[in-house]
Design a protein around this motif. Structure first.
Motif, PDB file in Angstrom:
ATOM      1  N   GLY A   1     -45.506 -39.557 -37.309  1.00  0.00           N
ATOM      2  CA  GLY A   1     -45.419 -38.009 -37.937  1.00  0.00           C
ATOM      3  C   GLY A   1     -43.943 -37.363 -37.603  1.00  0.00           C
ATOM      4  N   ASN A   2     -43.490 -37.985 -36.521  1.00  0.00           N
ATOM      5  CA  ASN A   2     -41.912 -37.305 -35.962  1.00  0.00           C
ATOM      6  C   ASN A   2     -41.128 -37.923 -36.901  1.00  0.00           C
ATOM      7  N   SER A   3     -40.040 -37.001 -36.829  1.00  0.00           N
ATOM      8  CA  SER A   3     -38.721 -37.520 -37.641  1.00  0.00           C
ATOM      9  C   SER A   3     -38.331 -38.805 -37.172  1.00  0.00           C
ATOM     10  N   PRO A   4     -37.197 -39.530 -38.083  1.00  0.00           N
ATOM     11  CA  PRO A   4     -36.760 -40.861 -37.441  1.00  0.00           C
ATOM     12  C   PRO A   4     -36.124 -40.735 -36.324  1.00  0.00           C
ATOM     13  N   GLU A   5     -35.007 -39.504 -36.112  1.00  0.00           N
ATOM     14  CA  GLU A   5     -34.472 -39.385 -34.938  1.00  0.00           C
ATOM     15  C   GLU A   5     -35.442 -39.320 -33.635  1.00  0.00           C
ATOM     16  N   GLU A   6     -36.321 -38.465 -33.664  1.00  0.00           N
ATOM     17  CA  GLU A   6     -37.240 -38.443 -32.370  1.00  0.00           C
ATOM     18  C   GLU A   6     -37.993 -39.785 -32.375  1.00  0.00           C
ATOM     19  N   ARG A   7     -38.214 -40.639 -33.174  1.00  0.00           N
ATOM     20  CA  ARG A   7     -39.053 -41.735 -33.125  1.00  0.00           C
ATOM     21  C   ARG A   7     -37.990 -42.761 -32.423  1.00  0.00           C
ATOM     22  N   LEU A   8     -36.894 -42.601 -32.824  1.00  0.00           N
ATOM     23  CA  LEU A   8     -35.547 -43.799 -32.368  1.00  0.00           C
ATOM     24  C   LEU A   8     -35.453 -43.480 -30.732  1.00  0.00           C
ATOM     25  N   VAL A   9     -35.483 -42.190 -30.390  1.00  0.00           N
ATOM     26  CA  VAL A   9     -35.416 -41.650 -29.114  1.00  0.00           C
ATOM     27  C   VAL A   9     -36.391 -42.377 -28.153  1.00  0.00           C
ATOM     28  N   ALA A  10     -37.683 -42.173 -28.743  1.00  0.00           N
ATOM     29  CA  ALA A  10     -38.813 -42.321 -27.898  1.00  0.00           C
ATOM     30  C   ALA A  10     -38.820 -44.005 -27.777  1.00  0.00           C
ATOM     31  N   ARG A  11     -38.441 -44.733 -28.872  1.00  0.00           N
ATOM     32  CA  ARG A  11     -38.636 -46.058 -28.631  1.00  0.00           C
ATOM     33  C   ARG A  11     -37.455 -46.748 -27.987  1.00  0.00           C
ATOM     34  N   GLN A  12     -36.157 -46.075 -27.794  1.00  0.00           N
ATOM     35  CA  GLN A  12     -35.153 -46.518 -26.930  1.00  0.00           C
ATOM     36  C   GLN A  12     -35.741 -46.115 -25.514  1.00  0.00           C
ATOM     37  N   LYS A  13     -36.295 -45.132 -25.263  1.00  0.00           N
ATOM     38  CA  LYS A  13     -36.903 -44.892 -24.044  1.00  0.00           C
ATOM     39  C   LYS A  13     -38.089 -45.693 -23.512  1.00  0.00           C
ATOM     40  N   HIS A  14     -39.072 -46.093 -24.389  1.00  0.00           N
ATOM     41  CA  HIS A  14     -40.230 -46.454 -23.774  1.00  0.00           C
ATOM     42  C   HIS A  14     -40.222 -47.846 -24.337  1.00  0.00           C
ATOM     43  N   SER A  15     -40.039 -48.198 -25.758  1.00  0.00           N
ATOM     44  CA  SER A  15     -40.606 -49.545 -26.385  1.00  0.00           C
ATOM     45  C   SER A  15     -39.331 -50.404 -26.100  1.00  0.00           C
ATOM     46  N   ARG A  16     -37.977 -50.167 -25.940  1.00  0.00           N
ATOM     47  CA  ARG A  16     -37.096 -51.212 -25.554  1.00  0.00           C
ATOM     48  C   ARG A  16     -37.614 -51.833 -24.402  1.00  0.00           C
ATOM     49  N   ALA A  17     -37.728 -51.182 -23.241  1.00  0.00           N
ATOM     50  CA  ALA A  17     -38.127 -51.911 -21.909  1.00  0.00           C
ATOM     51  C   ALA A  17     -39.448 -52.898 -22.007  1.00  0.00           C
ATOM     52  N   LEU A  18     -40.215 -52.464 -22.908  1.00  0.00           N
ATOM     53  CA  LEU A  18     -41.546 -53.368 -23.034  1.00  0.00           C
ATOM     54  C   LEU A  18     -41.017 -54.723 -24.044  1.00  0.00           C
ATOM     55  N   ILE A  19     -40.141 -54.358 -24.999  1.00  0.00           N
ATOM     56  CA  ILE A  19     -39.487 -55.596 -25.698  1.00  0.00           C
ATOM     57  C   ILE A  19     -39.010 -56.612 -24.851  1.00  0.00           C
ATOM     58  N   GLU A  20     -37.985 -55.981 -24.039  1.00  0.00           N
ATOM     59  CA  GLU A  20     -37.144 -57.027 -23.183  1.00  0.00           C
ATOM     60  C   GLU A  20     -38.262 -57.627 -22.276  1.00  0.00           C
ATOM     61  N   ALA A  21     -39.321 -56.902 -21.578  1.00  0.00           N
ATOM     62  CA  ALA A  21     -40.149 -57.771 -20.756  1.00  0.00           C
ATOM     63  C   ALA A  21     -40.747 -58.892 -21.822  1.00  0.00           C
ATOM     64  N   PHE A  22     -41.490 -58.701 -23.087  1.00  0.00           N
ATOM     65  CA  PHE A  22     -42.059 -59.178 -23.833  1.00  0.00           C
ATOM     66  C   PHE A  22     -40.973 -60.625 -24.262  1.00  0.00           C
ATOM     67  N   GLU A  23     -39.736 -60.244 -24.356  1.00  0.00           N
ATOM     68  CA  GLU A  23     -38.851 -61.525 -24.792  1.00  0.00           C
ATOM     69  C   GLU A  23     -38.825 -62.446 -23.676  1.00  0.00           C
ATOM     70  N   GLU A  24     -38.783 -62.049 -22.335  1.00  0.00           N
ATOM     71  CA  GLU A  24     -38.646 -62.957 -21.219  1.00  0.00           C
ATOM     72  C   GLU A  24     -39.982 -63.582 -21.020  1.00  0.00           C
ATOM     73  N   TRP A  25     -41.147 -63.048 -21.065  1.00  0.00           N
ATOM     74  CA  TRP A  25     -42.387 -63.697 -21.308  1.00  0.00           C
ATOM     75  C   TRP A  25     -42.584 -64.597 -22.125  1.00  0.00           C
ATOM     76  N   LEU A  26     -41.861 -64.468 -23.742  1.00  0.00           N
ATOM     77  CA  LEU A  26     -42.040 -65.344 -24.772  1.00  0.00           C
ATOM     78  C   LEU A  26     -41.118 -66.844 -24.366  1.00  0.00           C
ATOM     79  N   ILE A  27     -39.943 -66.514 -23.896  1.00  0.00           N
ATOM     80  CA  ILE A  27     -38.958 -67.439 -23.426  1.00  0.00           C
ATOM     81  C   ILE A  27     -39.737 -68.561 -22.265  1.00  0.00           C
ATOM     82  N   ASN A  28     -40.113 -67.758 -21.548  1.00  0.00           N
ATOM     83  CA  ASN A  28     -40.840 -68.577 -20.067  1.00  0.00           C
ATOM     84  C   ASN A  28     -41.856 -69.482 -20.531  1.00  0.00           C
ATOM     85  N   HIS A  29     -42.837 -69.009 -21.584  1.00  0.00           N
ATOM     86  CA  HIS A  29     -44.085 -69.651 -21.832  1.00  0.00           C
ATOM     87  C   HIS A  29     -43.747 -70.632 -22.942  1.00  0.00           C
TER      88      HIS A  29
END
Length: 521
Positions: free
Chosen positions: A373-401
């Motif tokens: 329900g937030n604006s695209p700009e607010e969602r983008l900031v939250a994703r860069q702050k919180h989701s990006r780190a999770l994605i990077e960890a998931f990518e490392e997990w994916l490559i290893n396994h």
């Protein structure tokens, strides 16, 4: 008698009292046993209800099937509770049982029924006066009430001369010289495509009211209405393709092949817009297109002139969109499908690697809940702050396994699927309008699936095309909180009165809703 001194001395009387007490005790024991049996049954029903509502479910199961389970369980619970109340009536009959009685809207007509006491004269001989009243409301139903509109057009002529006859012109209708009003046509269409009641069942319902209509007659009405509504559907599809962010999915549709006397598999392609998660300005809508196959050429044709982000599942046919020179379409993929691949491996509780992947994806969804329900700009900031780190960890997990697991194993295939669509899966990190999945369009397909189950198959390719077109208007109404029957009845009436083709966009569901709210209809 509670005191021994009050017992009678006569042995016969004592024996009679003892037998009466034994009979009463036996009745109470039977009564208690019946109550215990009801309690056991209720406990079992409640446990089944909780299991259906909160228990583990297969991700492939249709949610409507769970609704059917709830209906039957709730019906059984109510019947058992009623039985319990018959065994042991409530000590305070005036105390209402806590339940959701529903809410009766104010626009429904009220029929007043006044119940007077048999006698209004007091024991002293005076006439009693009203000092108050108790009022209760109950919902009543008049089954499918039909009425006949009789149109009379008087003819006028002058007695002094013979200049001709004056008469008002006959009003225009969708079915010229036919029986149905536009509201009747809307009712038939809504019953078939919104309430999933096939035409032959509708004919049976009408027959119970003394209205004899063949199924073929109803089909003719629907077909003629569909022909008149086709320009509205085309305008709907055109408006959706003007958006820069859409969802797309497809579902099989069995279609009767008259020449072979059996069914073949066609497909409904759904193109949907839902900007509500990022508080976008455009209203939600969906357009279904029927095609006899699942070729990527179909998707390419439907999306002609579309430029923007298209969110889809992993069907390879969409890749055709990317092969065009300087393709204006960017594909975003669905994390729900990626999660489903891991879920199918992890559901036996023997794959800790898959369970870990599910946990990490779950953390992404938790973040999405907080920014919906937030604006695209607010969602983008939250994703860069919180989701990006999770994605990077998931990518490392994916490559290893992937390096440790056989690609031909179920887990290896699930990991390969995620790796194959990785670039499209992480596109949401750089665009606040993109959702984590394409569940928005999958929800619009569910009514198509339910209607398919009731109707078994479409009777012809052309019939499937009409089905797709009418379902588009109805499901768009539902997405916007619009009554489909009211919309169709009003729109068909305006078309019959000669609504201009140049103003066809005024007939789109969201414009109808705006005009209705402003009292312009």
């Amino acid at each position: 008698m509670n005191k021994t001194s009050e017992l009678p001395d006569d042995p016969k009387v004592l024996k009679a009292l003892l037998q009466a007490a034994q009979t009463q005790l036996s009745q109470q024991e039977v009564h208690i046993q019946l109550k215990e049996e009801v309690i056991v049954r209720l406990e079992k029903l409640v446990a089944d209800y909780k299991a259906a509502q909160y228990g583990r479910k297969s991700e492939k199961a249709d949610p409507d099937q769970y609704m059917l389970a709830f209906e039957d369980l709730e019906t059984a619970i109510a019947a058992t509770q009623a039985e319990a109340e018959n065994i042991a009536p409530p000590t305070n009959p005036r105390k209402k049982r806590k339940t959701n009685r529903g809410k009766l809207p104010g626009h429904l007509p009220r029929i007043e029924v006044v119940i007077e006491p048999e006698e209004t004269t007091c024991v002293c001989g005076c006439v009693c006066h009203v000092i108050g009243k108790d009022v209760s409301e109950r919902l009543d139903v008049i089954p499918a009430q039909f009425r006949v509109i009789v149109t009379r057009r008087p003819k006028y002529a002058c007695r002094a001369c013979e200049e001709g006859v004056k008469q008002a012109p006959a009003p225009d209708h969708i079915i010229e010289a036919g029986l149905p009003s536009e509201a009747t046509l809307a009712h038939v269409i809504t019953s078939k495509y919104a309430d999933h009641c096939p035409l032959y069942r509708q004919a049976q319902i009408y027959a119970r009211q003394g209205v004899d209509l063949d199924r073929s007659t109803l089909a003719d009405w629907v077909g003629r209405s569909a022909n008149e509504l086709k320009p509205v559907f085309e305008a709907l599809l055109g408006e959706l393709k003007k958006s820069t962010k859409l969802f797309m999915d497809e579902t099989p549709a069995p279609v009767l092949d008259p020449g072979r006397r059996k069914t073949k598999t066609g497909y409904f392609w759904a193109l949907a817009r839902d900007d509500r998660p990022w508080n976008g300005p455009e209203p939600p809508g969906v357009a279904f297109t029927y095609a006899p196959n699942r070729s990527g050429e179909v998707a390419e044709e439907i999306l002609k002139d579309f430029e923007g982000v298209l969110q889809v599942d992993g069907y390879a046919g969409y890749n055709r969109l990317l092969k065009r020179q300087k393709s204006p379409v960017a594909l975003a993929y669905c994390w729900s499908h990626a999660r489903r691949k891991l879920y199918e491996v992890a559901r036996n509780k023997t794959a800790p690697i898959a369970e870990e992947g599910l946990r990490q994806i779950g953390e992404l969804y938790q973040i999405e809940k907080t920014i919906r329900g937030n604006s695209p700009e607010e969602r983008l900031v939250a994703r860069q702050k919180h989701s990006r780190a999770l994605i990077e960890a998931f990518e490392e997990w994916l490559i290893n396994h992937r390096a440790k697991v056989s690609r031909k194993s179920p887990l290896g295939e699930a990991l390969s699927y995620i790796a194959k669509y990785w670039n499209g899966l992480i596109r949401f990190l750089d665009d606040g309008r993109i959702e984590l999945d394409n569940n928005s369009v999958e929800r619009t397909i569910r009514p198509i699936t339910l209607n398919r189950k009731n109707a078994l198959f479409a009777g012809h390719d052309a019939g499937a095309e009409n089905w797709a077109m009418l379902a588009s208007l109805i499901e768009t109404c539902k997405l916007g909180g619009i009554n489909p029957h009211t919309y169709l009845a009003t729109t068909l009436t305006r078309i019959a009165k000669g609504h201009k083709q140049s103003k066809i966009n005024e007939l789109l569901p969201w414009n109808f809703a705006e005009q209705e709210s402003q009292g312009g209809l």
